[in-house]
Scaffold this motif. Structure first.
Motif, short mmCIF file in Angstrom:
data_model
loop_
_atom_site.label_atom_id
_atom_site.label_comp_id
_atom_site.label_asym_id
_atom_site.label_seq_id
_atom_site.Cartn_x
_atom_site.Cartn_y
_atom_site.Cartn_z
N ARG A 16 0.82 -1.20 0.00
CA ARG A 16 0.00 0.00 0.00
C ARG A 16 0.86 1.27 0.00
N VAL A 17 2.00 1.22 0.68
CA VAL A 17 2.92 2.37 0.65
C VAL A 17 3.49 2.55 -0.75
N GLY A 23 1.66 6.82 -6.74
CA GLY A 23 0.44 7.45 -7.23
C GLY A 23 -0.52 6.47 -7.87
N ILE A 24 -0.49 5.22 -7.44
CA ILE A 24 -1.38 4.19 -8.00
C ILE A 24 -2.72 4.27 -7.27
N ASP A 25 -3.75 4.67 -7.98
CA ASP A 25 -5.06 4.81 -7.33
C ASP A 25 -6.16 4.03 -8.07
N ASP A 26 -5.73 3.12 -8.96
CA ASP A 26 -6.73 2.38 -9.73
C ASP A 26 -6.79 0.89 -9.35
N ILE A 27 -6.21 0.54 -8.20
CA ILE A 27 -6.26 -0.84 -7.71
C ILE A 27 -7.04 -0.85 -6.41
N PRO A 28 -8.26 -1.36 -6.41
CA PRO A 28 -9.04 -1.39 -5.18
C PRO A 28 -8.41 -2.29 -4.11
N PHE A 29 -8.58 -1.89 -2.86
CA PHE A 29 -8.10 -2.67 -1.71
C PHE A 29 -9.29 -3.44 -1.15
N VAL A 30 -9.15 -4.75 -1.06
CA VAL A 30 -10.21 -5.61 -0.55
C VAL A 30 -9.74 -6.25 0.75
N GLU A 31 -10.43 -5.95 1.84
CA GLU A 31 -10.04 -6.51 3.14
C GLU A 31 -10.44 -7.97 3.24
N VAL A 32 -9.49 -8.80 3.66
CA VAL A 32 -9.72 -10.22 3.90
C VAL A 32 -9.07 -10.58 5.22
N THR A 33 -9.43 -11.74 5.73
CA THR A 33 -8.87 -12.23 6.99
C THR A 33 -7.89 -13.35 6.71
N ALA A 34 -6.65 -13.16 7.13
CA ALA A 34 -5.64 -14.21 7.02
C ALA A 34 -5.38 -14.77 8.41
N SER A 35 -5.18 -16.06 8.49
CA SER A 35 -4.92 -16.69 9.78
C SER A 35 -4.14 -17.97 9.57
N PRO A 36 -3.19 -18.29 10.47
CA PRO A 36 -2.49 -19.56 10.36
C PRO A 36 -3.42 -20.74 10.64
N LEU A 37 -4.62 -20.46 11.15
CA LEU A 37 -5.58 -21.52 11.46
C LEU A 37 -6.64 -21.68 10.37
N ARG A 67 7.11 -9.36 -1.58
CA ARG A 67 8.20 -8.95 -2.47
C ARG A 67 7.83 -9.13 -3.94
N VAL A 68 7.04 -10.14 -4.25
CA VAL A 68 6.58 -10.33 -5.62
C VAL A 68 5.61 -9.21 -6.00
N VAL A 69 4.68 -8.92 -5.09
CA VAL A 69 3.69 -7.88 -5.36
C VAL A 69 4.35 -6.52 -5.54
N THR A 70 5.29 -6.18 -4.66
CA THR A 70 5.91 -4.85 -4.77
C THR A 70 6.80 -4.75 -6.01
N ARG A 71 7.48 -5.83 -6.37
CA ARG A 71 8.29 -5.79 -7.61
C ARG A 71 7.39 -5.61 -8.83
N PHE A 72 6.24 -6.31 -8.82
CA PHE A 72 5.31 -6.18 -9.93
C PHE A 72 4.79 -4.75 -10.03
N SER A 192 2.58 8.74 2.67
CA SER A 192 2.25 7.35 2.36
C SER A 192 2.18 6.50 3.62
N MET A 193 3.00 6.81 4.61
CA MET A 193 2.98 6.07 5.87
C MET A 193 1.77 6.49 6.71
N VAL A 194 1.50 7.76 6.73
CA VAL A 194 0.36 8.26 7.51
C VAL A 194 -0.95 7.69 6.94
N ALA A 195 -1.06 7.65 5.63
CA ALA A 195 -2.28 7.18 4.99
C ALA A 195 -2.52 5.69 5.16
N THR A 196 -1.47 4.92 5.41
CA THR A 196 -1.61 3.47 5.51
C THR A 196 -1.50 2.95 6.94
#
Length: 198
Positions: A16-17, A23-37, A67-72, A192-196
Motif C-alpha cells: 500500500r505504501v 500514485g497508484i489509485d486504480d487498484i481497489p483494496f479488498v479486506e480479507v482475513t488471514a490466519s495460520p488456522l 516482495r513479488v507484489v511490490t516488484r510487480f 504514504s505512511m500516515v495514509a496506511t
C-alpha cells in the motif's frame, strides 16, 4: 486488479505504501482475513498459502508474497523503487526488514492463537532475538542507505518498525538504536505512511 489484505499487516502495508508513493489509485483494496488456522475462503482461493498481500489480476494468476507484489507494482508503474545501481543492497535491506516482520508476526500469532499457559517463552525470546540482531545490523551497516533516495528497502524498514510499535510497543526497540529511531521519526511522517497506518 484487486489488492487483497488486512490494514494491520505490515506486509500488506508495504504494497500500500508503494501504491501511495507511485500514485497508484486504480487498484481497489479488498479486506480479507488471514490466519495460520485457516482464514478467509476468498483469500485461500486466490493464494493457496492463505497469506497476504495477494494481487488478483484479470490477465494472469494472482500474485502473492509481498516482495513479488511490490516488484510487480514497481515494474508496471515505473516507480523506481528497485534502482539498478543499488539493487542488491535494496533487496537485502528489504529481506532484513521482512525477516523482522516475520518474527514479529510470529510472536503476535503465538500470543493470539495459543492460551497464555501454552506460550513457549524460549521460542518467543528467540523470535525477538532475530528482531534485535536485525535492528543492530541496520543501525550498524545501513543508515547511509536509509538516508539515500527512497527505495523499497527503506519502505520495508519503515513498515517493520511501525509494526513493532503497533504490536510490540512494550519492547523499547529505540533504546539501543538511536540513529534508526531518529530516521524513523521522520520517515513515519511521510504521507504514504500516515495514509496506511493501521
Amino acid at each position: 486488479m484487486h489488492l487483497l489484505g488486512s490494514p494491520a499487516s505490515p506486509f500488506v502495508r508495504k504494497a500500500r505504501v508503494v501504491m501511495a508513493e507511485a500514485g497508484i489509485d486504480d487498484i481497489p483494496f479488498v479486506e480479507v482475513t488471514a490466519s495460520p488456522l485457516g482464514g478467509d475462503d476468498g483469500l485461500n482461493a486466490a493464494n493457496p498459502l492463505g497469506k497476504i498481500p495477494a494481487l488478483s489480476r484479470e490477465d494472469g494468476p494472482t500474485l502473492y508474497d509481498s516482495r513479488v507484489v511490490t516488484r510487480f507494482l514497481d515494474a508496471r508503474y515505473n516507480a523506481g523503487l528497485y534502482p539498478a545501481t543499488r539493487l542488491w543492497e535494496t533487496l537485502t535491506l528489504e529481506a532484513t526488514a521482512d525477516g523482522i516482520m516475520d518474527a514479529a508476526v510470529a510472536i503476535t500469532y503465538e500470543k493470539r492463537h495459543r492460551p497464555e499457559e501454552m506460550w513457549f517463552a524460549p521460542w518467543l525470546d528467540g523470535q525477538w532475538s532475530k528482531i534485535a540482531r536485525s535492528l543492530d545490523a541496520i543501525e550498524r551497516q545501513w543508515m547511509s542507505h536509509l538516508t539515500g533516495p527512497l527505495d523499497m528497502g527503506q519502505i520495508a524498514v519503515g513498515c517493520a518498525l511501525a509494526y513493532l510499535d503497533f504490536r510490540h510497543g512494550d519492547r523499547d526497540w529505540r533504546a539501543d538504536h538511536p540513529a534508526l529511531a531518529a530516521w524513523f521519526a521522520t520517515f513515519a511522517d511521510r504521507p504514504s505512511m500516515v495514509a496506511t497506518a493501521p
